[in-house]
Design an enzyme around this catalytic site. Sequence first.
Site, mmCIF file in Angstrom:
data_model
loop_
_atom_site.group_PDB
_atom_site.id
_atom_site.type_symbol
_atom_site.label_atom_id
_atom_site.label_comp_id
_atom_site.label_asym_id
_atom_site.label_seq_id
_atom_site.Cartn_x
_atom_site.Cartn_y
_atom_site.Cartn_z
ATOM 1 N N SER A 81 0.871 -1.180 0.000
ATOM 2 C CA SER A 81 0.000 0.000 0.000
ATOM 3 C C SER A 81 0.906 1.227 0.000
ATOM 4 C CB SER A 81 -0.979 -0.035 1.181
ATOM 5 O OG SER A 81 -0.471 0.513 2.335
ATOM 6 N N GLU A 97 1.934 -9.169 6.865
ATOM 7 C CA GLU A 97 2.807 -8.776 7.980
ATOM 8 C C GLU A 97 2.675 -9.704 9.184
ATOM 9 O OE1 GLU A 97 2.019 -4.646 8.799
ATOM 10 O OE2 GLU A 97 2.914 -3.995 6.921
ATOM 11 N N ASP A 127 -3.639 1.654 11.605
ATOM 12 C CA ASP A 127 -3.226 2.279 10.350
ATOM 13 C C ASP A 127 -4.405 2.114 9.393
ATOM 14 O OD1 ASP A 127 -2.187 3.177 7.991
ATOM 15 O OD2 ASP A 127 -0.487 1.780 7.910
ATOM 16 N N HIS A 135 -3.242 -5.770 2.495
ATOM 17 C CA HIS A 135 -2.364 -6.859 2.943
ATOM 18 C C HIS A 135 -3.048 -8.218 3.016
ATOM 19 C CE1 HIS A 135 0.298 -3.613 5.020
ATOM 20 N NE2 HIS A 135 0.469 -3.670 3.720
ATOM 21 N N LYS A 156 10.112 5.505 6.607
ATOM 22 C CA LYS A 156 10.445 4.290 5.857
ATOM 23 C C LYS A 156 11.592 4.638 4.917
ATOM 24 C CE LYS A 156 5.735 2.313 5.645
ATOM 25 N NZ LYS A 156 4.468 2.325 4.857
ATOM 26 N N GLU A 206 -4.666 -1.994 9.419
ATOM 27 C CA GLU A 206 -3.902 -2.588 10.510
ATOM 28 C C GLU A 206 -4.469 -2.200 11.873
ATOM 29 O OE1 GLU A 206 0.219 -1.376 9.927
ATOM 30 O OE2 GLU A 206 -0.030 -1.682 7.773
ATOM 31 N N HIS A 221 8.856 -0.904 9.161
ATOM 32 C CA HIS A 221 9.061 -1.951 8.149
ATOM 33 C C HIS A 221 8.132 -1.701 6.958
ATOM 34 C CE1 HIS A 221 5.488 -4.618 9.758
ATOM 35 N NE2 HIS A 221 5.163 -3.362 9.673
ATOM 36 N N GLU A 237 -2.628 6.130 12.132
ATOM 37 C CA GLU A 237 -1.797 6.392 10.944
ATOM 38 C C GLU A 237 -2.676 6.517 9.696
ATOM 39 O OE1 GLU A 237 1.503 3.639 10.629
ATOM 40 O OE2 GLU A 237 1.400 3.703 8.431
ATOM 41 N N LYS A 275 7.869 0.170 14.309
ATOM 42 C CA LYS A 275 6.702 -0.539 13.780
ATOM 43 C C LYS A 275 7.211 -1.682 12.914
ATOM 44 C CE LYS A 275 2.510 0.275 11.052
ATOM 45 N NZ LYS A 275 2.063 0.828 9.765
ATOM 46 N N ASP A 287 1.933 8.635 6.878
ATOM 47 C CA ASP A 287 2.783 7.699 6.126
ATOM 48 C C ASP A 287 2.753 8.104 4.645
ATOM 49 O OD1 ASP A 287 3.904 5.500 4.828
ATOM 50 O OD2 ASP A 287 2.394 4.060 5.465
#
Length: 395
Positions: A41, A193, A229, A143, A322, A152, A350, A270, A373, A297
Amino acid sequence: MTTIEVIELRTILDSRGNPTVEADVYTASGFGRSAAPSGASTGSLEAKVRPPKEAVDFAIQNVTPALVGMDATDQEGFDEQLRDIDGTTDFSGIGANIAVALSLANAKAAASSMNMPLFRYLGGAFAKEMPLPLGNIIGGGAHAANATEIQEFLVVPGDAADAEEAVFANAAVHRHVKELLKKKGKSCGKGDEGAWAPQIDDALAFELIAEATALVADEMNVTVDMGIDVAASQMWNKEGYQYRDRVRSTEDQIAYIAELVDTFNLVYVEDPLHEDDFDAFSELNNQVGNRCLVCGDDIFVTQVERIMQGIETDAANCVLIKPNQVGTLTDTFDAVRLAHTHGLDTVMSHRSGETTDTTIAHLATAFSCVFLKCGAVGGERIAKLNELIRIEEQL
Ligand code: PGA
Ligand code: ZN
């Protein structure tokens, strides 16, 4: 002793079974290795990757020869050289996967040449605080198919005594959620994840995690807080936020997230809004920023121009970091420094596609990020969590 003598590049497997780039940097007395992660994403303004195999072949011809002979301790010079050879603003020339693998491997080679762990080499005497692990427990979105709409559901153990207790608390929440899912007859498959990816709605996901954190509080005497998130860019259809049973307007989305923050005492939210809506971010930050980290993000993509725009508009109080969104360690450091200078917190993160590379555990510690994270379980995730435990021993 810190002159770069040899650089090797190869493709290796990542956690999704896809190829990714790995770089080795050798000096006379040191060695550094790092591999590029990859997102599912991704923000539209992230630095661009090139297909790994082709990127490696191209870099062996056109990039690494110009880096051999440089001083590994000159990180800025190394990263500038990468940018010069690339010649674009988004690393579409050589590929951000090549850039980030080389940049991080170089830092590790420099640290190794000086007989220092990476976090100490980068953070110096002031690297003292452990980042808390922020772990993904239930997830869906990009995901995992047919799972939750919020990407998430995260946990962070706010009052754990040390890194070891913290990572075990998150893992215990993860385990309890599985037991609760089983009791309800729900499937227990995992997303990219390592988070559970059951076919449940978001309301039930919140409930299950609340139940699991209560159990962990009893068993371990650790308070585990919740975060999310939303990855809202993935939901944005240019007019509103598309959920399965409705579309939320921007106003509705802000009200919905603010309500979630209060109902579940979320400490971290997030990407609650899409990547271009600084004003909506700002409205939400205004409403809940005093009691919750509002983290960007996709909106910031670890890039100083975007973070600066966020600072000017008061869009967030936290920046997700990131390294592969921007391509080099120097750019990553600049992003962290800008955020901290203006009183924003940072979270080192990550990607959904990972390797057993542990570099981000060192970066999170060196750069004084509040959270690391990196998931809660799974080989490529525990590699980083276990490294955090080892780093803490040395602090
Ligand atoms: P990605 O997503 O690594 O798949 O891009 C993670 C995130 O949105 O934080
Ligand atoms: Zn995200």
